[in-house]
Design a protein around this motif. Structure first.
Motif, mmCIF file in Angstrom:
data_model
loop_
_atom_site.group_PDB
_atom_site.id
_atom_site.type_symbol
_atom_site.label_atom_id
_atom_site.label_comp_id
_atom_site.label_asym_id
_atom_site.label_seq_id
_atom_site.Cartn_x
_atom_site.Cartn_y
_atom_site.Cartn_z
ATOM 1 N N ALA A 1 49.910 32.282 42.212
ATOM 2 C CA ALA A 1 50.040 32.213 40.753
ATOM 3 C C ALA A 1 49.835 33.580 40.130
ATOM 4 C CB ALA A 1 49.027 31.216 40.190
ATOM 5 N N GLY A 2 48.800 34.298 40.568
ATOM 6 C CA GLY A 2 48.484 35.590 39.984
ATOM 7 C C GLY A 2 49.569 36.618 40.173
ATOM 8 N N LEU A 3 50.144 36.667 41.378
ATOM 9 C CA LEU A 3 51.175 37.690 41.591
ATOM 10 C C LEU A 3 52.422 37.382 40.767
ATOM 11 C CD1 LEU A 3 53.644 36.788 43.779
ATOM 12 C CD2 LEU A 3 51.705 36.840 45.329
ATOM 13 N N GLN A 4 52.754 36.098 40.596
ATOM 14 C CA GLN A 4 53.914 35.760 39.773
ATOM 15 C C GLN A 4 53.670 36.100 38.305
ATOM 16 O OE1 GLN A 4 56.255 32.025 40.885
ATOM 17 N NE2 GLN A 4 54.218 31.573 41.730
ATOM 18 N N LEU A 5 52.455 35.838 37.807
ATOM 19 C CA LEU A 5 52.138 36.181 36.424
ATOM 20 C C LEU A 5 52.162 37.689 36.226
ATOM 21 C CD1 LEU A 5 49.245 33.669 35.666
ATOM 22 C CD2 LEU A 5 51.602 33.570 34.836
ATOM 23 N N GLY A 6 51.687 38.435 37.222
ATOM 24 C CA GLY A 6 51.742 39.885 37.129
ATOM 25 C C GLY A 6 53.163 40.405 37.067
ATOM 26 N N VAL A 7 54.024 39.881 37.921
ATOM 27 C CA VAL A 7 55.434 40.287 37.909
ATOM 28 C C VAL A 7 56.066 39.961 36.564
ATOM 29 C CG1 VAL A 7 57.698 39.800 38.908
ATOM 30 C CG2 VAL A 7 55.719 40.143 40.402
ATOM 31 N N ALA A 8 55.805 38.762 36.052
ATOM 32 C CA ALA A 8 56.393 38.348 34.774
ATOM 33 C C ALA A 8 55.924 39.225 33.620
ATOM 34 C CB ALA A 8 56.052 36.888 34.486
ATOM 35 N N ALA A 9 54.708 39.783 33.747
ATOM 36 C CA ALA A 9 54.164 40.640 32.694
ATOM 37 C C ALA A 9 54.637 42.080 32.804
ATOM 38 C CB ALA A 9 52.633 40.596 32.732
ATOM 39 N N GLU B 1 35.673 26.061 25.323
ATOM 40 C CA GLU B 1 36.056 27.242 26.094
ATOM 41 C C GLU B 1 37.232 26.940 27.016
ATOM 42 O OE1 GLU B 1 32.215 27.894 27.874
ATOM 43 O OE2 GLU B 1 31.816 29.608 26.564
ATOM 44 N N LYS B 2 37.188 25.787 27.681
ATOM 45 C CA LYS B 2 38.300 25.412 28.546
ATOM 46 C C LYS B 2 39.557 25.122 27.734
ATOM 47 C CE LYS B 2 37.550 22.869 32.218
ATOM 48 N NZ LYS B 2 37.080 21.792 33.133
ATOM 49 N N ALA B 3 39.370 24.560 26.534
ATOM 50 C CA ALA B 3 40.527 24.293 25.684
ATOM 51 C C ALA B 3 41.259 25.573 25.327
ATOM 52 C CB ALA B 3 40.086 23.556 24.421
ATOM 53 N N LEU B 4 40.530 26.662 25.107
ATOM 54 C CA LEU B 4 41.173 27.943 24.812
ATOM 55 C C LEU B 4 41.996 28.435 25.996
ATOM 56 C CD1 LEU B 4 38.328 29.823 22.890
ATOM 57 C CD2 LEU B 4 40.477 28.953 21.944
ATOM 58 N N VAL B 5 41.462 28.243 27.213
ATOM 59 C CA VAL B 5 42.204 28.634 28.411
ATOM 60 C C VAL B 5 43.498 27.832 28.514
ATOM 61 C CG1 VAL B 5 42.156 28.704 30.926
ATOM 62 C CG2 VAL B 5 40.119 29.347 29.623
ATOM 63 N N VAL B 6 43.392 26.521 28.310
ATOM 64 C CA VAL B 6 44.573 25.662 28.383
ATOM 65 C C VAL B 6 45.585 26.044 27.303
ATOM 66 C CG1 VAL B 6 45.387 23.282 28.153
ATOM 67 C CG2 VAL B 6 43.303 23.772 29.445
ATOM 68 N N GLN B 7 45.094 26.364 26.116
ATOM 69 C CA GLN B 7 45.986 26.770 25.025
ATOM 70 C C GLN B 7 46.768 28.025 25.408
ATOM 71 O OE1 GLN B 7 44.117 28.440 21.415
ATOM 72 N NE2 GLN B 7 45.332 26.974 20.237
ATOM 73 N N ARG B 8 46.111 28.973 26.040
ATOM 74 C CA ARG B 8 46.810 30.199 26.461
ATOM 75 C C ARG B 8 47.841 29.904 27.535
ATOM 76 N NH1 ARG B 8 41.196 32.196 26.878
ATOM 77 N NH2 ARG B 8 40.617 33.043 24.825
ATOM 78 N N VAL B 9 47.512 29.000 28.453
ATOM 79 C CA VAL B 9 48.496 28.608 29.465
ATOM 80 C C VAL B 9 49.713 27.969 28.796
ATOM 81 C CG1 VAL B 9 48.922 27.057 31.419
ATOM 82 C CG2 VAL B 9 46.788 28.350 31.297
ATOM 83 N N GLY B 10 49.464 27.103 27.816
ATOM 84 C CA GLY B 10 50.576 26.484 27.110
ATOM 85 C C GLY B 10 51.448 27.486 26.386
ATOM 86 N N ARG B 11 50.824 28.517 25.826
ATOM 87 C CA ARG B 11 51.564 29.497 25.036
ATOM 88 C C ARG B 11 52.312 30.495 25.910
ATOM 89 N NH1 ARG B 11 47.477 31.992 22.479
ATOM 90 N NH2 ARG B 11 47.329 30.251 21.028
ATOM 91 N N HIS B 12 51.680 30.922 26.999
ATOM 92 C CA HIS B 12 52.232 32.047 27.759
ATOM 93 C C HIS B 12 52.832 31.663 29.111
ATOM 94 C CE1 HIS B 12 50.503 34.747 24.818
ATOM 95 N NE2 HIS B 12 49.314 34.230 25.008
ATOM 96 N N VAL B 13 52.350 30.587 29.738
ATOM 97 C CA VAL B 13 52.780 30.263 31.096
ATOM 98 C C VAL B 13 53.845 29.172 31.122
ATOM 99 C CG1 VAL B 13 52.025 29.615 33.411
ATOM 100 C CG2 VAL B 13 50.499 30.961 31.940
ATOM 101 N N LEU B 14 53.696 28.125 30.316
ATOM 102 C CA LEU B 14 54.699 27.061 30.326
ATOM 103 C C LEU B 14 56.106 27.574 30.028
ATOM 104 C CD1 LEU B 14 53.129 23.827 28.794
ATOM 105 C CD2 LEU B 14 53.429 24.468 31.187
ATOM 106 N N PRO B 15 56.290 28.483 29.063
ATOM 107 C CA PRO B 15 57.652 28.998 28.856
ATOM 108 C C PRO B 15 58.228 29.669 30.101
ATOM 109 C CG PRO B 15 56.280 29.507 26.959
ATOM 110 C CD PRO B 15 55.361 28.996 28.023
ATOM 111 N N LEU B 16 57.380 30.342 30.886
ATOM 112 C CA LEU B 16 57.855 30.948 32.133
ATOM 113 C C LEU B 16 58.300 29.872 33.115
ATOM 114 C CD1 LEU B 16 55.063 33.654 32.646
ATOM 115 C CD2 LEU B 16 57.382 34.026 31.779
#
Length: 304
Positions: free
Chosen positions: A152-160, A250-265
């Motif tokens: 997961a991390g390497l794919q997110l790094g490449v996408a960024a 705190e976990k909700a904020l993490v999930v919110q960021r995943v929804g905003r930045h990762v789901l579109p990918l």
């Protein structure tokens, strides 16, 4: 419902009462649930579940359909296909989760892929961007890169837009297909440390000026001797974290960021969840043994 229950360091399949959703919660019929290192630690008695999670049913992520709603739920309806970040309980036919810890499942993902998505991408995204502030053009090294968080991390790094290097024993072709190289050398702006132990000391020798190390795993050990002079000369920073025990908000904020930045990918096919193998719920103990044996690339997933 049927569930994988921890009993004397092993998993047994038992019938348990169906859970009921509380205020703000969803009741999800689980279709698939990923296996993570924390699940094995819980089975071994080294990682107890946080308050509110089933004490003897592991499982930190799942995918499935919403079958009932607690009072006050606003963002989901019965029948929605979701992925969820859990404190535990995912290795069962039914699980409850607060709606703020769930997202609509990517349409492009199979049940098995969706079941192995949430924990690893939430962990990797939080480590790389919230903690380390990875930016386009920087060099990223991912150790233990063949595991779920590593892939997961390497794919997110490449996408960024980072230049990503994977450190692992698997063949280079699988990492290159995801946009990473395997030629470890030079200095790195961010190191995602998934192995721990003495590798953390080695990381200091690879750190660029202003570099950041984020320790997420400690399979090679929880203790290390560091040369602090190296860290100081690099003006470097070491951080670490876990997700499981964080408070709801705190976990909700993490999930919110995943929804905003990762789901579109995911919807655009920019990221994938490689599933090495799936197991039926009745094969949960066999699945955990396969995870402990190592050698996998990506995820092992239980399917219901």
């Amino acid at each position: 419902m049927r569930a994988a229950i921890i009993a004397d360091g092993r998993l047994e399949i038992e019938d348990r009462p169906d859970p009921e959703p509380d205020n703000g919660e969803l009741l999800v019929r689980v279709r698939a649930a990923g296996i993570n290192g924390a699940d094995l630690a819980q089975r071994a008695g080294r990682y107890p579940a946080p308050p509110g999670a089933p004490p003897d049913i592991p499982g930190l992520e799942c995918a499935g359909e919403v079958v009932a709603l607690g009072e006050g739920v606003r963002d989901f309806a019965v029948g929605d296909r979701v992925v969820a970040l859990l404190g535990g309980g995912g290795h069962a036919e039914l699980v409850t989760v607060h709606e703020r810890h769930a997202l609509r499942a990517p349409a492009a993902f199979s049940d098995a892929e969706a079941g192995g998505f949430m924990e690893v991408f939430a962990t990797a995204h939080d480590a790389l961007f919230t903690q380390a502030g990875l930016a386009a053009g920087e060099r990223l090294l991912v150790t233990g890169a063949a595991g779920g968080v590593g892939v997961a991390g390497l794919q997110l790094g490449v996408a960024a837009g980072a230049r990503v290097t994977a450190l692992a024993r698997h063949s280079a072709e699988r990492f290159e297909a995801l946009g990473a190289d395997t030629s470890v050398g030079g200095e790195y702006d961010v190191i995602l440390e998934l192995v721990g132990g003495d590798l953390v000391a080695d990381d200091l020798g690879r750190l660029a000026v202003g570099g950041r190390i984020v320790v997420i795993g400690m399979g090679a050990g929880s203790r290390v001797t560091l040369e602090l002079g190296r860290l100081m000369r690099a003006r470097g920073r070491i951080s670490s974290s876990t997700l499981r025990a964080r408070r709801l908000e705190e976990k909700a904020l993490v999930v919110q960021r995943v929804g905003r930045h990762v789901l579109p990918l995911a919807e655009r096919g920019r990221i994938t969840v490689p599933v090495e193998r799936t197991f039926a719920l009745d094969e949960a103990e066999e699945a955990y043994q396969a995870f402990a044996a190592g050698g996998k690339f990506g995820k092992l997933v239980l399917t219901m």
